[in-house]
Design an enzyme around this catalytic site. Structure first.
Site, short mmCIF file in Angstrom:
data_model
loop_
_atom_site.label_atom_id
_atom_site.label_comp_id
_atom_site.label_asym_id
_atom_site.label_seq_id
_atom_site.Cartn_x
_atom_site.Cartn_y
_atom_site.Cartn_z
CG ASP A 1 2.63 -40.18 14.78
OD1 ASP A 1 3.46 -39.89 13.89
OD2 ASP A 1 2.45 -41.34 15.17
CG ASP B 1 1.78 -45.64 14.31
OD1 ASP B 1 1.11 -44.91 15.05
OD2 ASP B 1 2.98 -45.89 14.51
CG ASP C 1 -3.63 -42.35 14.29
OD1 ASP C 1 -4.03 -41.33 14.88
OD2 ASP C 1 -2.52 -42.86 14.51
CG ASN D 1 -2.83 -33.35 -36.41
OD1 ASN D 1 -2.17 -32.50 -37.02
ND2 ASN D 1 -2.28 -34.41 -35.84
CG ASN E 1 -5.53 -40.67 -32.36
OD1 ASN E 1 -5.01 -39.66 -31.91
ND2 ASN E 1 -6.34 -41.43 -31.66
CG ASP F 1 -2.38 -41.89 -28.80
OD1 ASP F 1 -2.01 -40.86 -28.21
OD2 ASP F 1 -3.57 -42.17 -29.00
#
Length: 841
Positions: A329, A590, A594, A658, A683, A687
Site C-alpha cells: 500500500d 495492515d 487486506d 559414495n 553417513n 552429516d
C-alpha cells in the site's frame, strides 16, 4: 456457574447471561479469570498444534527406511548376530537424537518469536480495561471491541454503537452485518443472531462491549474448525522440497533394488545383503534434511527478529528470499503516514471555512475504525462543536467509500457526508457557490473535475464533503444518501518517507519489483510513483480491472507498476494474477480489507500495529512499518535459502558418489565393501559438519537476486559431482587392493578414512561458487569439519574402531590417502568452475 443452559445464550437478556456466568458489566476479577482458565483451558478453536517432546522425538524415527533398519537389526538379534544389530541401533539412535535436539531448539525459538506478536484483546479485569492474550480469555469476561478487532469468542452484546461485523468466515455473507443488543428467540438461525458475536469474525465499524459466553472448541468456529481449516496452500519452498524428495526416492529405490539383486545373485547372505542395501539407502538419503531445514529457518528467524522482522510461519522465510514481486500500500509504507490537511476548498477552488467546519463535524463525531485522515481533521479543528448532538451514523464501508452522520443543533437535523470525491459527487444534485448561492451540480461539474485533476497531479489526496437538511429525522439509512449538496473538497498531503527512493532502488537491485496497490486516484498515485523513483509508472485503475477478464489481466499484470483506485475485493485478484504469471509474491497490508490478499500471497506481511484480522492473516510481522526493514528481511531470507541449498548440494553429491562407489565395488569384490554399521557411521560423521550450515557465511553475490528450488539443477549437480567423488573412490580401491593387498577389514578401514575425509573437505569447496580460499566458512562449520577429519583418521587406531570392524592400517597408506584427497579437492574445484560457467542458475 451453570453452563448447561448457555448453549442458546442469544435468547437471554444481558442481565440474565451475566448472572448465569457469575460475572458483571465490569468483568471478572483477575483471580477468578485465572481459575476459569485452568478449568476451561486455553481459548483455542482447535487443539494446540505445537508438538510435545515425545511426539517430536518419535517423529525422528518415522522414516520408512529407519523403521526397516530397526526391523533388520531386530532380525540380527534373532539370528544371534548382536554386534551388527547394536551398531545399527546405536547409530540410528544417535542420528535421531541429533535431529531431535536441533528441531526442538528450532521449535522453541519459533515459539519465542511468535509470543512477540500474539493477538491481544481489550478486556475488563478488576473493573479496568487491560490488554490480554486472546488465549487467556474465559467465559464471563467482558471485552471492548472497536473497528478492526477480531472477536475472541462467542459473545452476547451488552452495549453497541453503530456496530457492523464481517461474518463471511461463518455465513459466507460478504456485506457487513449490523449488530445490536437484544433478546432473540432460542431457535433463531446463526445468520439472524443480531445480538451475538462469533469467534473468528471481526468488526468493520463501530464499537461494542460484549460478554464472552463460549470459548475455544465450544464456539461455533471451534465446532466447525476442522472443516474450515483447510490445509494452507503449499508454499514455493515446500513444493521444491517435495519435488526433491520424489527425485531422491526414485534414485534410492532403483539403486537399492539393483544392489540387493546383485548381492543375492553372488550368493552372499540374504540378511547381510538386505542390511547393506538398506544402509546404502540411508546413506543416499539426507535424513537430517528436516532438521537442517528447521535449524536454518529458526536461525534465520532469530536473525530477522534482530532486524525487527518477526516470522510467524517459518517456511515463509524461504519464500521471502525467493520473492521477486512486492505489492504494498502507499500510506505509512512509502509515505510518512502522517496525513496533514493541506486546504479546505469550495467548488471553485477558493479556501472555504464552511467546508472545513463540515469536515471537522463529520470526523469528530464518527465512531468507525481509526484512520489518519480523521485524525488530521481533528487536529485542525478549531470550531466549537458542543452545540451539535449526534443522532445517527452510516459507517464507512469499502463499497460506498463514504461516511455519513446525522446531527442536530437547534436548527433541525443535518446529514453530513464525506468520502472519496467521485463517490460523494454521485449522490449530489446541487453545489454551493462562493457567493452563498446553490446551483445545479451539472453546471459546476467540469470546474470540480478540473480542480480535482490539478490537485491530484500535485500528489495530493482529495475528499468530497456534502450535506443535506433532514426534517424531523432521528435516523438515516444509505437510501437517504441522495439529492445532497456538494460543499467542497478537503485536500490532504502525505509526503514520501525520507530515503524511500533509495530503498525502492535497493529492492530493484535485489531483483524485487515493487508494485503499489492503492485506493488513491491514478494521478495522485502516479505522482507518488515518480517521487519514489519509478520512471513513467504504468498505471491500471480499478475500473479498468473490473472490465478486464482474468486472462487479459494475466497478460498485463507484470507490466503494471501502480494499481490505482482499487476496490478492496480487487487486491486478492491482483495477487492471484501475479502468482499465476510465475512470480513469488509478497503483499504488505495492515487494514481490515487486506486479509484475503494476505492469505493469497506467497508471503503475507503486516505490521505490529495493524488491525487484528490483518496481523492474524500475515506470515511475517514487521515491528516497524518501513520498507528498509523489509530489505534487510529479504537479505536474511536469501541467506537462509542459500544455506539450505548448500546442505542439499553437499549431501546429495557426496552421498550419491559414495553409494555409487559401493554399488560398483560390490560387483567385483568377493566381500561387502563396507558393513552396514560402517556405512551408517560414515553417513553420521559426514552429516555432523553440515549441522553448522545454518551459521555459515553466504557469498554476497548469492543474495543479490531471488533464487528458487530447481530440482533439475540439483539433479545435474548430483550427476556431475557424484561420479567425480566415485572416481577418487575407485583410485582408493586400486591403492588398497593393488599396492597394499588389503584384506576385507583393511579395505573397509582405508575406504572409510578416505570417504569421510574427502566428503568433509569437499564441503568447504562446493559451499561457494568462488575459489574456496576466497570464501570464508562459518566458524562452526570449519571447526566441525576439522574434528570429523581428526575422528576419521584416529578411529581405526582406537578400541572403538574394533567394535565397528576397523583395524590399524599400514602407515604407508596415509601419504597415499593424502595424495588422493588433494587430487580430489583440486578436481572438485576445477569441476565447480566449469560447472557454473556452463550451467548458470
Amino acid at each position: 456457574m451453570d453452563q448447561r443452559d448457555l448453549g442458546r445464550f442469544w435468547g437471554l437478556s444481558p442481565e440474565e447471561a451475566l448472572s448465569r456466568l457469575e460475572s458483571s458489566p465490569q468483568g471478572l476479577r483477575s483471580e477468578e479469570a485465572l481459575r476459569r482458565l485452568k478449568l476451561y483451558g486455553p481459548n483455542l478453536p482447535s487443539k494446540e498444534r505445537r508438538r510435545g517432546i515425545p511426539s517430536l522425538l518419535l517423529n525422528q524415527f518415522r522414516s520408512p527406511i529407519i523403521l526397516i533398519l530397526v526391523f533388520a537389526a531386530s532380525v540380527s538379534f534373532f539370528l544371534h548376530d548382536p554386534s551388527d544389530g547394536i551398531i545399527i541401533l546405536s547409530i540410528v539412535l544417535i542420528s535421531g537424537l541429533l535431529g531431535f535436539w536441533q528441531e526442538k531448539g528450532a521449535a522453541d525459538a519459533a515459539a519465542g518469536l511468535l509470543s512477540l506478536v500474539k493477538t491481544k484483546a481489550r478486556v475488563l479485569r478488576d473493573g479496568k480495561p487491560v490488554e490480554a492474550d486472546v488465549e487467556a480469555l474465559v467465559p464471563g469476561d467482558v471485552i471492548l471491541l472497536a473497528a478492526g478487532s477480531s472477536v475472541p469468542g462467542d459473545c452476547l452484546i451488552l452495549e453497541s454503537t453503530d456496530l457492523y461485523m464481517d461474518e463471511a468466515v461463518l455465513t459466507g455473507e460478504t456485506f457487513p452485518v449490523e449488530k445490536r443488543p437484544g433478546v432473540l428467540p432460542a431457535d433463531t438461525p446463526l445468520s439472524g443472531r443480531t445480538n451475538t458475536l462469533f469467534m473468528g469474525t471481526h468488526v468493520v465499524s463501530g464499537e461494542a462491549r460484549a460478554l464472552v459466553v463460549l470459548t475455544g472448541r465450544d464456539t461455533e468456529f471451534g465446532k466447525i474448525s476442522d472443516r474450515l481449516r483447510s490445509r494452507a496452500a503449499e508454499t514455493e519452498f515446500e513444493r521444491g522440497v517435495s519435488r526433491f524428495g520424489y527425485m531422491l526416492m526414485e534414485v534410492t529405490l532403483i539403486l537399492v533394488l539393483f544392489i540387493f539383486a546383485v548381492n543375492v545373485a553372488f550368493h552372499r547372505p540374504v540378511l547381510d545383503s538386505l542390511l547393506f542395501s538398506l544402509a546404502l539407502a540411508v546413506g543416499l538419503t539426507p535424513q537430517l534434511l528436516p532438521a537442517i531445514i528447521s535449524v536454518n529457518l529458526s536461525h534465520g528467524a532469530r536473525r530477522m527478529a534482530q532486524r525487527k522482522v518477526i516470522v510467524k510461519v517459518l517456511a515463509s522465510i524461504e519464500n521471502f528470499g525467493s520473492m521477486n514481486v512486492l505489492c504494498s500500500d502507499k500510506t505509512g509504507t512509502l509515505t510518512r503516514g502522517e496525513v496533514h490537511l493541506d486546504s479546505a476548498l469550495g467548488p471553485e477552488g477558493r479556501p472555504d471555512r464552511r467546508v472545513l467546519h463540515l469536515g471537522c463535524l463529520n470526523a469528530a463525531l464518527e465512531t468507525g475504525f481509526p484512520n489518519p485522515i480523521d485524525e488530521a481533521l481533528r487536529r485542525e479543528c478549531d470550531f466549537d462543536l458542543s452545540a451539535y448532538r449526534k443522532l445517527d451514523e452510516i459507517p464507512y464501508d469499502f463499497l460506498r467509500k463514504r461516511l455519513s452522520i446525522l446531527v442536530e443543533n437547534g436548527e433541525g437535523a443535518l446529514m453530513v457526508t464525506k468520502g472519496a470525491l467521485d463517490k460523494v459527487l454521485e449522490i449530489c444534485t446541487h453545489v454551493d457557490t462562493s457567493d452563498g448561492e446553490t446551483k445545479d451540480l451539472k453546471e459546476a461539474a467540469e470546474e470540480i473535475h478540473r480542480l480535482s485533476e490539478e490537485k491530484s497531479r500535485q500528489g495530493l489526496r482529495l475528499l468530497g464533503v456534502a450535506y443535506r437538511r433532514m426534517r424531523d429525522k432521528t435516523a438515516i439509512s444509505t437510501e437517504e444518501e441522495k439529492e445532497m449538496t456538494f460543499a467542497g473538497l478537503l485536500v490532504f498531503h502525505d509526503p514520501p518517507k525520507p530515503g524511500v527512493e533509495e530503498t525502492v532502488r535497493r529492492l530493484r537491485e535485489l531483483g524485487v519489483e515493487l508494485k503499489v496497490i492503492t485506493g488513491d486516484s491514478p494521478l495522485t498515485a502516479g505522482r507518488l510513483g515518480e517521487e519514489i523513483g519509478m520512471a513513467s509508472p504504468r498505471v491500471l485503475t480499478g475500473t479498468d480491472l473490473h472490465h478486464m477478464s482474468d486472462e487479459a489481466l494475466l497478460g498485463k499484470v507484470n507490466e503494471v507498476d501502480i494499481f490505482a483506485s482499487i476496490e478492496p475485493n480487487q487486491k486478492e485478484r491482483i495477487i492471484l494474477a501475479l502468482k499465476k504469471a510465475g512470480n513469488v509474491v509478497g503483499f504488505m497490508g495492515d487494514g481490515i480489507n487486506d486479509a484475503p490478499a494476505l492469505h493469497a500471497a506467497d508471503v503475507g506481511i503486516s505490521v505490529d500495529g495493524a488491525v487484528d484480522v490483518a496481523k492474524e492473516a500475515a506470515q511475517i510481522v514487521l515491528l516497524e512499518k518501513d520498507l528498509e526493514v523489509l530489505v534487510q528481511g529479504v537479505m536474511e531470507g536469501r541467506k537462509t535459502f542459500n544455506n539450505t541449498l548448500k546442505y542439499v548440494f553437499m549431501a546429495t553429491s557426496a552421498n550419491f558418489g559414495n553409494m555409487f562407489s559401493m554399488a560398483g565395488a560390490s560387483l567385483f569384490l568377493p566381500f561387502l565393501p563396507m558393513l552396514p554399521g560402517q556405512i551408517l557411521l560414515t553417513n553420521l560423521l559426514t552429516d555432523f559438519p553440515e549441522m553448522g550450515i545454518a551459521t555459515d557465511n553466504v557469498d554476497q553475490e548469492l543474495v543479490q537476486a531471488p533464487r528458487r528450488w530447481d530440482v533439475k539443477f540439483i539433479r545435474r549437480f548430483m550427476l556431475v559431482f557424484g561420479p567425480l567423488s566415485s572416481l577418487f573412490d575407485f583410485l582408493t580401491f586400486g591403492a588398497l587392493m593393488l599396492l597394499l593387498h588389503a584384506d576385507a577389514s583393511g579395505f573397509r578401514t582405508g575406504w572409510f578414512m578416505e570417504s569421510v575425509v574427502s566428503a568433509s573437505l569437499v564441503v568447504l569447496i562446493i559451499r561457494t561458487r568462488k575459489p574456496f580460499f576466497r570464501s570464508r566458512p562459518g566458524k562452526f562449520l570449519a571447526v566441525a569439519t576439522f574434528l570429523v577429519i581428526l575422528t576419521a583418521l584416529a578411529l581405526p587406531f582406537t578400541p572403538l574402531g574394533e567394535v565397528f570392524g576397523f583395524r590399524k592400517i599400514p602407515p604407508a597408506f596415509l601419504p597415499v590417502l593424502a595424495l588422493i584427497v588433494l587430487l580430489y579437492a583440486l578436481g572438485a574445484e576445477l569441476t565447480k568452475r566449469l560447472f557454473y560457467r556452463h550451467l548458470p542458475t
